[in-house]
Enzyme design. Structure first.
Site, PDB file in Angstrom:
ATOM      1  N   ALA A 144       0.834  -1.196   0.000  1.00 11.97           N
ATOM      2  CA  ALA A 144       0.000   0.000   0.000  1.00 11.97           C
ATOM      3  C   ALA A 144       0.871   1.248   0.000  1.00 11.97           C
ATOM      4  O   ALA A 144       1.787   1.376   0.813  1.00 11.97           O
ATOM      5  CB  ALA A 144      -0.920   0.004   1.225  1.00 11.97           C
ATOM      6  N   GLU A 145       0.558   2.157  -0.936  1.00 13.31           N
ATOM      7  CA  GLU A 145       1.210   3.468  -0.929  1.00 13.31           C
ATOM      8  C   GLU A 145       0.171   4.494  -0.481  1.00 13.31           C
ATOM      9  O   GLU A 145      -0.720   4.865  -1.248  1.00 13.31           O
ATOM     10  CB  GLU A 145       1.743   3.839  -2.311  1.00 13.31           C
ATOM     11  CG  GLU A 145       2.486   5.165  -2.301  1.00 13.31           C
ATOM     12  CD  GLU A 145       2.618   5.785  -3.687  1.00 13.31           C
ATOM     13  OE1 GLU A 145       3.685   6.340  -3.977  1.00 13.31           O
ATOM     14  OE2 GLU A 145       1.639   5.728  -4.462  1.00 13.31           O
ATOM     15  N   ASP A 146       0.252   4.900   0.760  1.00 14.32           N
ATOM     16  CA  ASP A 146      -0.724   5.810   1.327  1.00 14.32           C
ATOM     17  C   ASP A 146      -0.003   6.870   2.144  1.00 14.32           C
ATOM     18  O   ASP A 146       0.582   6.574   3.191  1.00 14.32           O
ATOM     19  CB  ASP A 146      -1.726   5.049   2.206  1.00 14.32           C
ATOM     20  CG  ASP A 146      -2.695   5.978   2.909  1.00 14.32           C
ATOM     21  OD1 ASP A 146      -2.943   7.079   2.369  1.00 14.32           O
ATOM     22  OD2 ASP A 146      -3.195   5.620   3.982  1.00 14.32           O
TER      23      ASP A 146
END
Length: 906
Positions: A619-621
């Site tokens: 996840a890129e958050d």
């Protein structure tokens, strides 16, 4: 033809024949449809394709199968389970998680009412788009609920909008807006049509079992003689013959036809005895199997007649005569001799819609290969059906790599070459992959692989989600890249963009069927506030079908090993993540949070991990949504890892804004190792593509530049070399389970990447990597250190060990030390001061060996520490809260790694 149906029906339970393995699995259109209504309508039309299908009783997913077992404590569903793990007591957020879980269950129910399970919901690529059917035809299906008419136009029909259309008798379209078109193959001149409408062909291999000359009558007789024993089955001349004979036995040849004529029916026992007496009288001496017996211990009723267990077991052990049916299937040679394909491999085509707004031409949403139009106006889908000799044959199996030790090499295929041009898949495979292996990385992360029209977008404005970018090569070229990477023991991850899509209407999905609410939200909600892209409608079942199938497609068709989900903030919030976050949990559950997007991420992770247990999701958050990597059963989103975006920002601020002497090692180390409960699933990096693309400077460019911004390596070489090594090693050794490096930064590539755009006159001058720099001393030293750093993890499993235990952090001396297992890491960040006998506390008494020293000459250092000091023995002097200590030599701007090689017991 009842005899055909009787023969084909047992084959439904068989697995697909080997000659119809991938990629022809998508031809099974009769039993994989986007709606239950389509299933019912198709089932009666294509019954003879059943033998390739799996059993009617679908195997349940692993999670469904476990549902019947006794659930353990970890299997129990608790929508707020992870909150107690992190000591979160916010009631508002807990209530939001419970409401989200309820909405998630409702969404699953809606999805399963259409697609049975997640496997069905994520297998749309088997049906949608254009696929070869085994019965000498090509089938096409598209979802366009806003269209009133649909047809295919292309090279194959001279771009006629009326030649091949969805019409009555060929399914047309259903209530859900799915359109269906059949393209029948053309019979060659002098050839006769098939005797049987269900005649099948093998399009993959050249062997022709159908060329044996066996006819259907011979097949049925052979099956009857060898499969059935005398008396086990009687040939029926009509489907209702059995019913008619039973009716005649009950009521006679002139039985009642109305309720008034129906007399009182005798009890079952009496009628059965009369029937048995009649059978004995008509018997010609032939021995018949005993299929019916009376259970004397049961009350007689219509279910009083039970099967003979011996005969039932005998029938159960029989295998359906599928081998005979395969003998009737013809091969590719026979098909080529008799037919011409309606649409050939490589033909261009588009889909034509008639909508309330007028006629539209679109590139199909499920197209697997797309090329620009020769005039450069509009792209066209390419029918990709290569002959067997041109199809890529997989050679290698997926490597086994521990999820707890990922060394990821991020790369962009187009800019991976040395020349100012768009590099191809094949060039990347032959030149870059061996370098990645030699550098010690065990995974690559590809960005910009999916088809996109705007090259300057780095590939993030996707137009065609099922197609590899044609500017890099063909689907077969990409398969070769993945396969060769697997052969080198390298995993292949993809950057997947499901948070938004290109707003291009000619080649993308925007206004696909003329309506504004097909794939995307309407109004402002459907547009990204800053990037000019479209936001998916993640609460729609058909959009979920599209996105889930897209994930499954890349894994099954191209065998990728994982995904990094790009820019989750763009989809999780209506403000697209462009808001100030203070850390309050209210910001993760207020009116700006898109609950549908969160539910999609949960479904995506569940589907991927259920169908592909070894898959890796990242996840890129930038907002660090709580529970990113927690199980969905405990209220999380189900990702395996999350990307720590704060680390490169911290290093960039120090390099650009703080003099070297004013760096606070306490603040640096606190950011690197804080919140260790989350760090176990984090992927850290110093630089990724964002630090090097279009306007930004790489760290090497910042360090090597003089006051005017010009590159001047002679003045800053040692400072740049020392800081880059320290920054890399301290970030790498404090990482949770993974570390990422962007292509070229392992040898300190000094120039940024700039894609062709109007601001640079569409130049490709900076859209490349200068691999020849590896021959220069400065860059070679940095590469040697980065390579040995990767080798250190391969040997010592640093990333797989427990969190760092920081026991020494001194801002005045700018020295920091911490341990992970038997390894001790010591850093001196002071730009001027060196220390000869610096005391560092250690827990275990014994001998420590220096296994990595950034001051070695091969790494561009001064070689201050002699080889006689590579073994250090502890002293009985307390330091840093430990009973023992080491006195080490610490040159300025240097880093050292010691390993406990011998334990001394007192």
């Amino acid at each position: 033809m009842p005899q055909c149906l009787n023969l084909a029906n047992p084959a439904i339970s068989q697995k697909p024949n080997s000659c119809f393995s991938q990629p022809w699995r998508h031809t099974s259109i009769c039993f994989s449809t986007p709606s239950s209504r389509l299933k019912r309508r198709w089932k009666g039309r294509c019954c003879c394709s059943a033998q390739e299908q799996p059993a009617k009783t679908r195997s349940k997913s692993p999670r469904d199968a476990q549902g019947k077992k006794e659930k353990t404590e970890s299997d129990k569903v608790d929508p707020v389970g992870f909150l107690s793990k992190f000591g979160i007591t916010d009631r508002t957020f807990a209530q939001f998680l419970r409401e989200r879980h309820k909405a998630y269950k409702d969404r699953r129910f809606e999805l399963y009412s259409r697609f049975i399970d997640l496997k069905e919901a994520s297998s749309g690529y088997e049906l949608m788009g254009m696929h070869r059917h085994r019965q000498h035809r090509v089938d096409y299906m598209e979802w366009a609920p806003g269209a009133r008419y649909c047809s295919l136009i292309g090279d194959f029909n001279q771009w006629s909008p009326t030649e091949n259309s969805a019409r009555e008798g060929h399914l047309g379209h259903d209530d859900f807006g799915y359109w269906f078109i059949i393209l029948e193959d053309i019979i060659r001149e002098g050839q006769e049509p098939e005797e049987y409408y269900f005649q099948e062909y093998n399009y993959i291999d050249d062997y022709d079992k159908g060329d044996s000359g066996i006819t259907l009558d011979e097949l049925l007789k052979k099956s009857h003689d060898e499969y059935w024993e005398p008396g086990e089955v009687l040939t029926r001349e009509a489907r209702l013959e059995m019913v008619a004979k039973l009716y005649e036995q009950f009521f006679g040849p002139n039985g009642p036809e109305t309720w008034e004529e129906l007399e009182e029916i005798k009890p079952p026992e009496e009628r059965y005895k009369e029937w048995m007496e009649k059978q004995k009288g008509e018997s010609d001496g032939q021995k018949k199997p005993n299929y019916e017996v009376i259970d004397k211990g049961q009350k007689f009723d219509m279910l009083g007649i039970v099967s003979d267990p011996v005969s039932a077991e005998k029938i159960k052990m029989k295998k359906p005569p599928i081998a005979y049916w395969v003998e009737l299937r013809k091969g590719r040679k026979a098909w080529m001799e008799k037919y011409l394909p309606t649409i050939r491999h490589g033909d261009r085509y588009r889909v034509y819609f008639n909508t309330p707004e007028g006629a539209l031409e679109r590139v199909p949403a499920w197209a697997t290969y797309v090329l620009p139009d020769p005039e450069g106006q509009q792209s066209c889908a390419i029918h990709w059906e290569p002959p067997p000799e041109e199809m890529y044959r997989w050679k290698h199996t997926k490597p086994k790599v521990q999820k707890t030790s990922l060394r990821i090499y991020e790369c962009h295929v187009g800019v991976s070459g040395s020349e100012p041009k768009v590099t191809s898949f094949n060039e990347f495979t032959s030149k870059v992959l061996p370098h990645v292996k030699d550098a010690g990385y065990n995974a690559i992360q590809l960005i910009g692989v999916v088809e996109h029209k705007d090259y300057s977008s780095v590939g993030y404005k996707v137009t065609n989600f099922f197609a590899v970018s044609s500017r890099f090569g063909t689907p077969e070229d990409f398969k070769r890249l993945v396969d060769e990477a697997h052969g080198l023991g390298i995993l292949v991850f993809m950057d997947i963009v499901h948070s938004y899509a290109s707003a291009d209407e000619l080649v993308g999905l925007s206004l696909f069927d003329g309506s504004n609410d097909c794939y995307f939200h309407t109004g402002k909600r459907g547009h990204h506030k800053y990037w000019g892209t479209r936001i998916f409608k993640h609460g729609d079942e058909d959009v979920l079908h599209f996105l889930l199938s897209n994930l499954n497609w890349w894994v099954t068709e191209y065998r990728v090993d994982g995904f990094r989900f790009h820019s989750l903030a763009s989809m999780m919030y209506t403000h697209n993540g462009f808001s100030t976050f203070t850390g309050s949990l209210e910001e993760y559950c207020n009116q700006y949070v898109d609950k549908d997007a969160l539910i999609y991420l949960i479904l995506a992770n569940e589907m991927l991990h259920d169908l592909h247990p070894d898959i890796i999701t990242i996840a890129e958050d930038a907002t660090y949504y709580p529970g990113l990597c927690e199980p969905s059963s405990k209220g999380g989103l189900g990702f395996d890892f999350w990307v720590n975006l704060s680390i490169p920002e911290m290093w960039l601020w120090h390099l650009e804004n703080a003099p070297d002497k004013e760096w606070s090692v306490t603040k640096i180390i606190s950011l690197l190792v804080n919140n260790q409960t989350y760090k176990s699933n984090s992927i850290s990096y110093v630089e990724n593509h964002s630090q090097s693309i279009s306007g930004a400077k790489s760290f090497a460019e910042i360090l090597l530049s003089n006051a005017r911004g010009d590159l001047n390596p002679s003045d800053n070489t040692f400072r740049a070399t020392s800081l880059l090594k320290i920054i890399k090693l301290i970030t790498f050794t404090t990482s949770g389970c993974g570390y990422l490096n962007f292509m070229g930064n392992e040898f300190a590539h000094p120039k940024r990447i700039e894609f062709p755009m109007p601001s640079n006159n569409h130049s490709l001058g900076l859209a490349c990597r200068h691999w020849d720099l590896l021959n220069e001393e400065f860059h070679k030293c940095i590469f040697n250190f980065d390579k040995d750093m990767m080798g250190l993890d391969a040997a010592e499993k640093i990333l797989a060990r427990s969190a760092p235990n920081v026991h020494h952090c001194n801002d005045s001396t700018m020295v920091v030390a911490y341990s992970r297992g038997p390894l001790v890491f010591i850093f001196n960040l002071h730009p001027e001061s060196s220390y000869k006998l610096y005391c560092i506390g250690v827990e275990e008494a014994g001998e420590y060996k220096l296994i990595l020293n950034s001051d070695e000459t091969k790494y561009g250092g001064h070689g201050t520490i002699g080889s006689d000091k590579y073994i250090q023995r502890t002293r009985d002097k307390r330091a840093d809260g430990h009973r023992h200590s080491l006195e080490v030599t610490l040159p300025s701007r240097s880093a050292q790694v010691y390993k406990l090689v011998r334990i001394l017991r007192v």
